[in-house]
Design an enzyme around this catalytic site. Structure first.
Site, PDB file in Angstrom:
ATOM      1  N   TYR A   1      39.842  40.005  87.071  1.00 57.37           N
ATOM      2  CA  TYR A   1      38.886  40.204  88.165  1.00 57.37           C
ATOM      3  C   TYR A   1      38.305  41.611  88.237  1.00 57.37           C
ATOM      4  O   TYR A   1      37.621  41.952  89.207  1.00 57.37           O
ATOM      5  CB  TYR A   1      39.538  39.840  89.516  1.00 57.37           C
ATOM      6  CG  TYR A   1      39.709  38.342  89.695  1.00 57.37           C
ATOM      7  CD1 TYR A   1      39.735  37.495  88.594  1.00 57.37           C
ATOM      8  CD2 TYR A   1      39.839  37.783  90.944  1.00 57.37           C
ATOM      9  CE1 TYR A   1      39.894  36.129  88.740  1.00 57.37           C
ATOM     10  CE2 TYR A   1      39.986  36.407  91.107  1.00 57.37           C
ATOM     11  CZ  TYR A   1      40.016  35.593  89.992  1.00 57.37           C
ATOM     12  OH  TYR A   1      40.160  34.237  90.147  1.00 57.37           O
TER      13      TYR A   1
ATOM     14  N   LYS B   1      51.553  32.602  81.395  1.00 56.61           N
ATOM     15  CA  LYS B   1      51.300  31.699  80.275  1.00 56.61           C
ATOM     16  C   LYS B   1      51.701  32.462  79.024  1.00 56.61           C
ATOM     17  O   LYS B   1      50.874  32.735  78.144  1.00 56.61           O
ATOM     18  CB  LYS B   1      49.804  31.318  80.291  1.00 56.61           C
ATOM     19  CG  LYS B   1      49.419  30.235  79.330  1.00 56.61           C
ATOM     20  CD  LYS B   1      49.853  28.852  79.769  1.00 56.61           C
ATOM     21  CE  LYS B   1      49.515  27.845  78.671  1.00 56.61           C
ATOM     22  NZ  LYS B   1      50.058  26.501  78.939  1.00 56.61           N
TER      23      LYS B   1
ATOM     24  N   ASP C   1      50.860  26.344  84.211  1.00 60.13           N
ATOM     25  CA  ASP C   1      50.466  24.928  84.261  1.00 60.13           C
ATOM     26  C   ASP C   1      51.638  24.074  84.739  1.00 60.13           C
ATOM     27  O   ASP C   1      51.480  23.183  85.582  1.00 60.13           O
ATOM     28  CB  ASP C   1      49.905  24.440  82.916  1.00 60.13           C
ATOM     29  CG  ASP C   1      50.701  24.899  81.707  1.00 60.13           C
ATOM     30  OD1 ASP C   1      51.629  25.720  81.866  1.00 60.13           O
ATOM     31  OD2 ASP C   1      50.406  24.431  80.595  1.00 60.13           O
TER      32      ASP C   1
ATOM     33  N   ASP D   1      45.105  33.154  92.176  1.00 59.63           N
ATOM     34  CA  ASP D   1      43.977  32.578  92.904  1.00 59.63           C
ATOM     35  C   ASP D   1      44.053  31.051  92.866  1.00 59.63           C
ATOM     36  O   ASP D   1      43.887  30.367  93.877  1.00 59.63           O
ATOM     37  CB  ASP D   1      42.673  33.081  92.272  1.00 59.63           C
ATOM     38  CG  ASP D   1      41.463  32.840  93.166  1.00 59.63           C
ATOM     39  OD1 ASP D   1      41.636  32.315  94.281  1.00 59.63           O
ATOM     40  OD2 ASP D   1      40.349  33.174  92.739  1.00 59.63           O
TER      41      ASP D   1
ATOM     42  N   ASP E   1      45.407  28.074  95.998  1.00 59.22           N
ATOM     43  CA  ASP E   1      44.624  26.959  96.540  1.00 59.22           C
ATOM     44  C   ASP E   1      45.459  25.685  96.519  1.00 59.22           C
ATOM     45  O   ASP E   1      45.432  24.897  97.464  1.00 59.22           O
ATOM     46  CB  ASP E   1      43.320  26.753  95.755  1.00 59.22           C
ATOM     47  CG  ASP E   1      42.136  27.478  96.402  1.00 59.22           C
ATOM     48  OD1 ASP E   1      42.373  28.519  97.049  1.00 59.22           O
ATOM     49  OD2 ASP E   1      40.992  27.011  96.270  1.00 59.22           O
TER      50      ASP E   1
END
Ligand code: NAI
Ligand code: MG
Length: 354
Positions: A132, A183, A216, A240, A244
């Site tokens: 970001y 990851k 994941d 982020d 959610d």
């Protein structure tokens, strides 16, 4: 002690939900002086200004900031996100994005068979690095041979301070457990930095347990076995996305609260509901103010007003339990009460607990 609180009510439902959060703050009896800032889409569309340096300097002098939401369909994407929200995070070095994922009694989760005992975690998202920061660029845009590159920046010190904060938070919670989500099997460079740093920091916290989940897989676990998580620490982009999903399992956007935090309190931390300005329902009294109220509760905790913070959370839970009979849900519509009515219920609840 009077806390000087900056208010960026913003656009759309922002002012509506912040006003209800202020009612809740008032009901706690904590002394605060509000300092209002006209920032967001309205100011940008009227003047072209997003965050003037003089305003930023004034914000630096405050104890904390409560933000509603900014955004309007007429503002091009990125202007307010980069110019206001991300700029506040970077300039004030708010290096932790803290997002509780806690199913309050009375809130509804879409996960069958899961309840408040199963869904109680906090996500510590790195907030000043990663994908970001705007690294990269484009070549030959709009052509068939266009190239776009956008990297992710991770520094040892930036990762370490975020991970250390996560372990400190875990140390204050009953389960005292940290899960690193990344990851590492594919993002071998950044993943290795995160893994080594987290392992080293974990060694300093013998009372806190530590494990790792690929991001994941973590999405799968959050739905199937949310009870395995206590504190999740992760990078900016993964955080982020995970949060959610977290909002979805813990009652929806109408309840999702967050803090952009400078743990050393060198600068004012910024607390805000996760949702946006919801132009589709603005001005109709349909917005759920509880995410803003819970964000104000997080602000109280950060300011050291621990008892008041607990009362705000209890006030929201009590309100949800009262409304659950009336249909529950996370939007004001499904609650069958207006923004103001919900705010009044929370404030009454808080005042009665005093
Ligand atoms: P949004 O969160 O504003 O709305 C998404 C959906 O959820 C809409 O249907 C809305 O009505 C509903 N919703 C959101 N908050 C609600 C609440 N408290 N009570 C009841 N329903 C609620 O996201 P969207 O539509 O993607 O963005 C709208 C504007 O907000 C855009 O300009 C966007 O840039 C901005 N935005 C600002 C954020 C911020 O200030 N931190 C964060 C996200 C979006
Ligand atoms: Mg998001």
């Amino acid at each position: 002690m009077t806390h000087r609180i900056g208010l960026i009510k913003g656009d759309g439902i922002g002012p509506e939900v912040v006003d209800e959060a202020l009612k809740a703050l008032d009901a706690t009896g904590v002394s605060f002086e509000p300092v209002e800032f006209d920032l967001g889409a309205r100011r940008y569309l009227a003047t072209g200004e997003v965050l003037p340096d003089s305003v930023l300097d004034e914000i630096r002098t405050l104890d904390a900031v409560l933000l509603g939401a900014v955004g309007h369909p007429n503002v091009p994407p990125g202007v307010l996100e980069r110019g206001l929200l991300l700029r506040l995070r970077f300039e004030l070095d708010l290096y932790v994005n803290l997002r509780p994922v806690k199913l309050l009694a009375g809130a509804a989760t879409p996960l069958a068979g899961k309840g408040p005992d199963d869904i109680d975690m906090v996500v510590v998202r790195e907030n000043t690095e990663g994908a970001y920061i705007g690294e990269g660029g484009v070549l030959r845009p709009g052509t068939a041979v266009e190239v776009a590159s956008q990297g992710s920046l991770n520094t040892r010190s930036g990762v370490e301070r975020c991970v250390r904060y996560a372990f400190n938070v875990a140390g204050t919670r009953p389960r005292r457990h940290v899960t690193l989500c990344h990851k590492t099997n594919v993002l071998t460079y950044a993943g290795d930095l995160w893994m080594r740093t987290t392992r080293e920091v974990a060694g300093e916290y013998p009372n806190v347990t530590f494990d790792y989940a690929h991001v994941d897989a973590a999405c799968l676990y959050m739905v199937e076995q949310p009870e395995r998580f206590d504190v999740i620490v992760t990078d900016n982009l993964f955080g982020d996305i995970l949060t959610d999903l977290g909002a979805a399992i813990a009652g929806g956007m109408g309840l999702a609260a967050s803090g952009n935090i400078n743990p050393g309190k060198e600068t004012p931390s910024v607390f805000e509901p996760v949702h946006g300005s919801a132009p589709d329902i603005a001005g109709k009294g349909l917005a759920n103010p509880l995410a803003a109220v819970l964000s104000a509760g997080m602000m109280l905790d950060h300011l050291g007003e621990y008892a008041a913070a607990l009362r705000v959370e209890a006030g929201v839970a009590g309100t949800l339990e009262k409304l659950a009979g009336a249909g529950g849900g996370t939007t004001a519509q499904t609650m069958k009460h207006s923004t103001q009515e919900i705010g009044d219920l929370v404030a009454d609840h808080i005042a009665r607990e005093a």
